[in-house]
Design a protein around this motif. Structure first.
Motif, PDB file in Angstrom:
ATOM      1  N   GLU A  20       0.821  -1.197   0.000  1.00  0.00           N
ATOM      2  CA  GLU A  20       0.000   0.000   0.000  1.00  0.00           C
ATOM      3  C   GLU A  20       0.862   1.258   0.000  1.00  0.00           C
ATOM      4  OE1 GLU A  20      -2.397  -0.522   3.432  1.00  0.00           O
ATOM      5  OE2 GLU A  20      -3.814  -1.900   2.474  1.00  0.00           O
ATOM      6  N   ARG A  22       3.904   1.532  -1.277  1.00  0.00           N
ATOM      7  CA  ARG A  22       4.484   1.698  -2.615  1.00  0.00           C
ATOM      8  C   ARG A  22       3.455   2.280  -3.582  1.00  0.00           C
ATOM      9  NH1 ARG A  22       7.226  -3.178  -1.116  1.00  0.00           N
ATOM     10  NH2 ARG A  22       5.570  -4.476  -2.013  1.00  0.00           N
ATOM     11  N   SER A  23       2.218   1.787  -3.492  1.00  0.00           N
ATOM     12  CA  SER A  23       1.165   2.316  -4.366  1.00  0.00           C
ATOM     13  C   SER A  23       0.919   3.793  -4.082  1.00  0.00           C
ATOM     14  CB  SER A  23      -0.129   1.521  -4.181  1.00  0.00           C
ATOM     15  OG  SER A  23       0.008   0.202  -4.661  1.00  0.00           O
ATOM     16  N   ARG A  24       0.940   4.158  -2.814  1.00  0.00           N
ATOM     17  CA  ARG A  24       0.749   5.563  -2.446  1.00  0.00           C
ATOM     18  C   ARG A  24       1.850   6.429  -3.038  1.00  0.00           C
ATOM     19  NH1 ARG A  24       2.830   9.096   0.642  1.00  0.00           N
ATOM     20  NH2 ARG A  24       4.329   7.636   1.541  1.00  0.00           N
ATOM     21  N   VAL A  58       5.386  -0.577 -11.374  1.00  0.00           N
ATOM     22  CA  VAL A  58       4.356   0.395 -11.771  1.00  0.00           C
ATOM     23  C   VAL A  58       3.391  -0.249 -12.750  1.00  0.00           C
ATOM     24  CG1 VAL A  58       3.880   2.616 -12.871  1.00  0.00           C
ATOM     25  CG2 VAL A  58       5.892   2.358 -11.385  1.00  0.00           C
ATOM     26  N   ARG A  61       1.073  -2.770 -11.132  1.00  0.00           N
ATOM     27  CA  ARG A  61      -0.002  -2.189 -10.332  1.00  0.00           C
ATOM     28  C   ARG A  61      -1.029  -1.458 -11.185  1.00  0.00           C
ATOM     29  NH1 ARG A  61       2.060  -1.758  -4.983  1.00  0.00           N
ATOM     30  NH2 ARG A  61       2.971  -3.816  -4.664  1.00  0.00           N
ATOM     31  N   PHE A  62      -0.586  -0.818 -12.268  1.00  0.00           N
ATOM     32  CA  PHE A  62      -1.478   0.084 -12.994  1.00  0.00           C
ATOM     33  C   PHE A  62      -1.584  -0.194 -14.501  1.00  0.00           C
ATOM     34  CE2 PHE A  62      -0.012   2.295  -9.200  1.00  0.00           C
ATOM     35  CZ  PHE A  62      -1.227   2.603  -8.605  1.00  0.00           C
ATOM     36  N   LEU A  68      -2.779   4.634 -14.986  1.00  0.00           N
ATOM     37  CA  LEU A  68      -2.208   5.368 -13.856  1.00  0.00           C
ATOM     38  C   LEU A  68      -2.861   6.744 -13.743  1.00  0.00           C
ATOM     39  CD1 LEU A  68      -0.228   5.517 -11.551  1.00  0.00           C
ATOM     40  CD2 LEU A  68       1.590   6.071 -13.189  1.00  0.00           C
TER      41      LEU A  68
END
Length: 211
Positions: A20, A22-24, A58, A61-62, A68
């Motif tokens: 979380e 890293r995503s932030r 990246v 995740r996106f 993104l």
């Protein structure tokens, strides 16, 4: 719970918190880059470097630069909800008996979401010039906005009858483009809220039911 099970639960929680975080960082870095450099100047490599993660992470995740951008827009505009439809569902105007309170609660949502969404809508427009998916999604978003406005109109008035011209006018009043015109003229959010309140009351004849 055994020591092994406790350790596994702790490790799982730690990994989740790290993911979380890293995503932030990725979202915050992406927001800054889109804000300062626009669509053409923003790269996944630069976002990854600022967030101190790999480019592969990246993409994991996106999926894409456009995904993104969408994540950045949703995160600031709708909070925990995935989109406007979800935010309206959480608002649940049907559960608010007082018409005036329904209007104020909707204004809270609109005045929090529209400025953020409008800001990055400019980047989205830049993306649509060179990215077919961004262009297609922009067209789909315009149609979805009108559908959501229909939900808003019914929620604010408490009436099932929704003439098309009313939906059209509320669609324009609540659009990102309309907000941006006021913002470019130097309007503060408080002034925009007053205008939007008065405009919605006039369009929907809310003065008959809102005192």
């Amino acid at each position: 719970m055994s020591e092994v099970a406790t350790k596994r639960a702790y490790d799982s929680s730690g990994r989740r918190k790290a993911a979380e975080e890293r995503s932030r960082r990725i979202l915050e870095a992406a927001a800054r880059h889109f804000d300062e450099l626009g669509w053409p100047g923003t790269t996944i490599a630069a976002i990854a470097a600022e967030a101190d993660v790999s480019e592969n992470l990246v993409f994991q995740r996106f999926s894409s630069k456009f995904d993104l951008l969408m994540a950045v827009m949703r995160a600031g505009a709708f909070g925990r909800a995935p989109d406007l439809r979800g935010a309206l569902a959480e608002l649940d105007m049907s559960a608010i008996a007082d018409p005036g309170e329904r209007l104020e609660r909707f204004l809270d949502l609109a005045c929090a979401a529209v400025p953020h969404f409008a800001h990055y809508a400019i980047v989205w427009a830049q993306a649509s010039a060179s990215d077919d998916r961004a262009r297609d999604q922009m067209d789909a978003a315009a149609r979805a906005h009108r559908d959501n406005v229909l939900t808003v109109v019914r929620g604010l008035t408490g009436r099932p009858d929704t003439p098309a011209d009313l939906v059209d006018r509320v669609t324009v009043a609540t659009s990102a483009e309309t907000y941006l015109q006021f913002a470019q003229l130097g309007w503060e959010m408080s002034s925009y809220r007053v205008w939007l309140r008065a405009t919605l009351r006039g369009i929907l004849a809310l003065d008959r039911i809102v005192t």
